[in-house]
Design an enzyme around this catalytic site. Structure first.
Site, mmCIF file in Angstrom:
data_model
loop_
_atom_site.group_PDB
_atom_site.id
_atom_site.type_symbol
_atom_site.label_atom_id
_atom_site.label_comp_id
_atom_site.label_asym_id
_atom_site.label_seq_id
_atom_site.Cartn_x
_atom_site.Cartn_y
_atom_site.Cartn_z
ATOM 1 N N SER A 9 25.275 58.351 57.564
ATOM 2 C CA SER A 9 24.828 57.681 56.336
ATOM 3 C C SER A 9 23.605 56.832 56.635
ATOM 4 C CB SER A 9 25.940 56.789 55.783
ATOM 5 O OG SER A 9 25.378 55.904 54.832
ATOM 6 N N HIS A 34 23.605 61.862 54.859
ATOM 7 C CA HIS A 34 24.282 61.298 53.692
ATOM 8 C C HIS A 34 23.429 60.166 53.114
ATOM 9 C CE1 HIS A 34 27.943 60.399 51.334
ATOM 10 N NE2 HIS A 34 27.641 59.116 51.523
ATOM 11 N N ASP A 36 23.133 57.245 50.287
ATOM 12 C CA ASP A 36 23.928 56.415 49.383
ATOM 13 C C ASP A 36 23.040 55.734 48.358
ATOM 14 O OD1 ASP A 36 26.701 56.556 50.353
ATOM 15 O OD2 ASP A 36 25.826 55.809 52.227
ATOM 16 N N MET A 38 22.713 53.411 45.170
ATOM 17 C CA MET A 38 23.500 52.356 44.490
ATOM 18 C C MET A 38 22.638 51.663 43.447
ATOM 19 S SD MET A 38 25.257 50.546 47.748
ATOM 20 C CE MET A 38 26.032 51.498 49.041
ATOM 21 N N HIS A 67 25.041 60.778 47.498
ATOM 22 C CA HIS A 67 26.238 60.138 46.929
ATOM 23 C C HIS A 67 25.769 59.144 45.869
ATOM 24 C CE1 HIS A 67 29.878 57.283 47.949
ATOM 25 N NE2 HIS A 67 29.906 57.735 46.701
ATOM 26 N N MET A 69 26.272 56.415 43.541
ATOM 27 C CA MET A 69 27.096 55.280 43.097
ATOM 28 C C MET A 69 26.333 54.585 41.981
ATOM 29 S SD MET A 69 28.306 54.106 46.864
ATOM 30 C CE MET A 69 27.017 55.062 47.640
ATOM 31 N N MET A 138 36.848 58.434 49.084
ATOM 32 C CA MET A 138 36.321 57.173 49.612
ATOM 33 C C MET A 138 37.423 56.462 50.402
ATOM 34 S SD MET A 138 33.153 57.011 48.796
ATOM 35 C CE MET A 138 32.924 55.404 49.585
ATOM 36 N N GLY A 143 29.938 50.497 48.059
ATOM 37 C CA GLY A 143 28.994 49.403 47.849
ATOM 38 C C GLY A 143 28.377 48.892 49.143
ATOM 39 N N PHE A 144 29.116 48.979 50.226
ATOM 40 C CA PHE A 144 28.620 48.417 51.486
ATOM 41 C C PHE A 144 29.038 49.267 52.675
ATOM 42 C CE2 PHE A 144 29.095 45.077 48.398
ATOM 43 C CZ PHE A 144 27.888 44.386 48.495
ATOM 44 N N GLY A 145 28.150 49.361 53.650
ATOM 45 C CA GLY A 145 28.502 49.995 54.909
ATOM 46 C C GLY A 145 29.255 48.999 55.784
ATOM 47 N N ASP A 176 34.465 59.156 53.440
ATOM 48 C CA ASP A 176 33.317 58.245 53.528
ATOM 49 C C ASP A 176 33.779 56.798 53.558
ATOM 50 O OD1 ASP A 176 30.858 56.995 53.310
ATOM 51 O OD2 ASP A 176 30.435 57.707 51.273
ATOM 52 N N GLY A 177 33.432 56.115 54.656
ATOM 53 C CA GLY A 177 33.704 54.689 54.752
ATOM 54 C C GLY A 177 34.530 54.328 55.973
ATOM 55 N N GLY A 178 33.910 53.638 56.913
ATOM 56 C CA GLY A 178 34.646 53.150 58.077
ATOM 57 C C GLY A 178 35.059 54.208 59.075
ATOM 58 N N SER A 199 27.611 53.153 60.327
ATOM 59 C CA SER A 199 27.543 52.250 61.487
ATOM 60 C C SER A 199 27.924 52.939 62.782
ATOM 61 C CB SER A 199 28.490 51.058 61.285
ATOM 62 O OG SER A 199 28.722 50.811 59.937
HETATM 63 C C1 DX5 Z 1 29.728 52.975 51.092
HETATM 64 C C2 DX5 Z 1 28.917 54.212 51.376
HETATM 65 C C3 DX5 Z 1 29.129 54.783 52.735
HETATM 66 C C4 DX5 Z 1 28.755 53.857 53.863
HETATM 67 C C5 DX5 Z 1 29.361 54.354 55.128
HETATM 68 O O1 DX5 Z 1 29.475 52.585 49.783
HETATM 69 O O2 DX5 Z 1 29.240 55.220 50.445
HETATM 70 O O3 DX5 Z 1 28.472 56.016 52.860
HETATM 71 O O4 DX5 Z 1 27.372 53.727 54.019
HETATM 72 O O5 DX5 Z 1 29.035 53.454 56.129
HETATM 73 P P1 DX5 Z 1 30.067 53.108 57.305
HETATM 74 O O6 DX5 Z 1 30.305 54.376 58.055
HETATM 75 O O7 DX5 Z 1 29.342 52.075 58.068
HETATM 76 O O8 DX5 Z 1 31.326 52.601 56.637
HETATM 77 ZN ZN ZN Z 2 28.501 57.331 50.750
#
Ligand code: DX5
Ligand code: ZN
Length: 217
Positions: A9, A34, A36, A38, A67, A69, A138, A143-145, A176-178, A199
């Site tokens: 991402s 990927h 994102d 927003m 993606h 959002m 998800m 909203g946040f990485g 997607d996420g973490g 990350s």
């Molecule tokens: C969150 C995004 C994700 C995010 C993933 O809103 O859709 O794609 O950037 O980042 P990590 O892998 O750091 O959770």
């Molecule tokens: Zn995403």
């Protein structure tokens, strides 16, 4: 257990050096990129939009997995196509009746995806399984990485995979996420075919090793 695709991402990249950052993950074995998008409305954060995607398109051959959002994604589909996106994923929460938007994305010649937030039951996706090219679960609130992976997402993946299998559909499930090398095996085991990781890839000292271990190859 077979290996999966990895989609770094871009949200976790250094935005002052995007071309270098993209080249770095491309060389490290990324399968897709990927993106994102927003809008500060559907999610409480702003990222980037069409002009950035246009610039990204010029510096990579990776498939741009976009993606959205954003509220009312249907208003911008043509613009995302023109910018060079390959796949557009919309949220069920922004499109409670997603069939027309999914059809429009396909009519533009792009792949269409449908996704749900952690709070939305997976059954919400079931009516649309035959109308999508990918399904995104998800594993954090969008909203946040850099957030912590929510293991409840794996239950959704398993339920979705078995429903798809029952219907003989080979649609890939993305998560997607973490995502990181520690939880990636559980994701693949549950039936995930595409792992998004921000990350864990851009923040890694050795992105190639991170991608290999997340992919399971
Ligand atoms: C969150 C995004 C994700 C995010 C993933 O809103 O859709 O794609 O950037 O980042 P990590 O892998 O750091 O959770
Ligand atoms: Zn995403």
């Amino acid at each position: 257990m077979s290996s999966a695709l990895v989609a770094p991402s871009l949200l976790a990249a250094d935005f002052a050096r995007l071309a270098d950052e993209i080249a770095r993950v491309e060389a490290a074995g990324a399968d897709l990129l990927h993106l994102d998008v927003m809008d500060g409305h559907f999610v409480p954060n702003l990222s980037f939009g069409i002009p950035v995607i246009e610039s990204v398109r010029k510096v990579t051959r990776l498939k741009l997995d976009t993606h959205l959002m954003i509220s009312e994604p249907g208003r911008y589909l043509q613009a995302f196509k023109d910018a060079g996106a390959d796949a557009l994923t919309v949220h069920l929460e922004t499109c409670p009746e997603p069939a027309p938007v999914l059809a429009q994305i396909r009519d533009l010649g792009l792949e269409c995806g449908l996704t749900i937030n952690p709070g939305t039951p997976v059954e919400g996706l079931f009516p649309y399984l035959g109308q999508v090219d990918l399904l995104l679960i998800m594993s954090v609130q969008p909203g946040f990485g850099g957030q912590r992976f929510q293991p409840a997402a794996l239950e959704k993946v398993r339920a979705l995979r078995s429903r798809l299998d029952q219907q003989g559909l080979r649609v890939p499930i993305e998560i997607d996420g973490g995502v990181n090398p520690q939880n990636a095996p559980d994701c693949r085991q549950a039936g995930v075919g595409i792992l998004v990781a921000g990350s864990a890839v851009f923040g890694a000292a050795d992105p190639a090793a991170a991608i290999r271990s997340i992919a399971g190859r």
